[in-house]
Design a protein around this motif. Sequence first.
Motif: not given
Length: 378
Positions: A28-47
């Motif tokens: 559940x913790x790692x699933x929550x970490x997945x949901x909290x990704x944000x856009x990388x303003x300098x690239x295309x991979x979420x951070x």
Amino acid sequence: MSTPTTTILRPEDYGPALNGDSTASFERMFADADRRLRKDDGGGVPVSTVTIALSGSYRVSGTVMPPVAGRAQGLTIRGNGKRTTEIVQTSAKPLLINRDRWMGVRWHDLSFRSTSPGATYLDSYSTSTQGVQDWNWVNCVWRGSWLRGVGLDGDIKSNLNSEMVFDRCAVTGSFEDAFFHSGLSPQFDQQDQFLNFAFRDCKMEIAYGDILRYDKGGSINVTGGSWILKQARPDGSPSRMFYLPPGTHHNSVQSLVVTGVRMEPRDKANLVIESHWKGMVQFIGCMDDAWAHQAYAAADDYAPHQYFNPSGVRYQGCQVTGRHRVTQTEPPSRQSIVYDQCARTVASRRTKAAFLDLQGAYAKQVRIVHRDDRDGII
């Protein structure tokens, strides 16, 4: 522009351990970490926007980081210190599975222990989407009985499974396969992109098994530390510090440089290196003579360094024991083996010819050079 924020996540916040098992809480913790990704303003991979904080000991019986679709980067997991914070895997499942998902992952001050000899610490699988690279471990330790530590694999289109660093880590316990096995499907040539691995000031002290095994080549740098193999495998076959099997890979990704490492292959069967590579292997300022006092160290059949149809091999400023075996079954071309300012233990001080155990129809054609050897070998 988005505003970066960082959140601390703890498995304890995702439910209590059930009968002493924290697997569900970690999932559940790692699933929550997945949901909290944000856009990388300098690239295309979420951070990632989280740091995972661990303390105490956690017993798990499953995969705490299961596979998730899509690439992500920048995850950090921190403990309180070696053995102070520990994850104990009680089943034969992989503790972590990374399939084209996480890049830029950092593990700090943690211990990992397996009570199942079939367990894998990290199952890292890469395809053409290039989602597996840049994992670091700092001040971490692996204990217990494992099948393997890190296993790198991928399909025929696999492109990246690389840039991994171990810094001041310790590895003990036993490994039925190897602590680090790169290329679990060697029939796929594309796995030549599994490369760039560094081991810095690590303490490798395993009961048995291979420490590093690279079926698909790799650019590998090992600096400092102490490497120990305590015994042969249960079936009597050798444990090896560096196992570089033959395979279909390119010479440009076959480089091993070992610098300033103290090595102890404590069983007659054990090997410092078994190499079938066509690239370059170098030992600089290393020593493997701690157990030279053993009777077997003077035996003609004791050869802890073994090369099969090598291309380039260099020992510089090393202290070695036993004989070095070179098996050449094909006509040599541009290749050489060089010993520069090296010294052999008293038990190993033969003539130059006797120090080398040359085998194979073309062994005498291999160019071997001795420069300024410090033990007066002739």
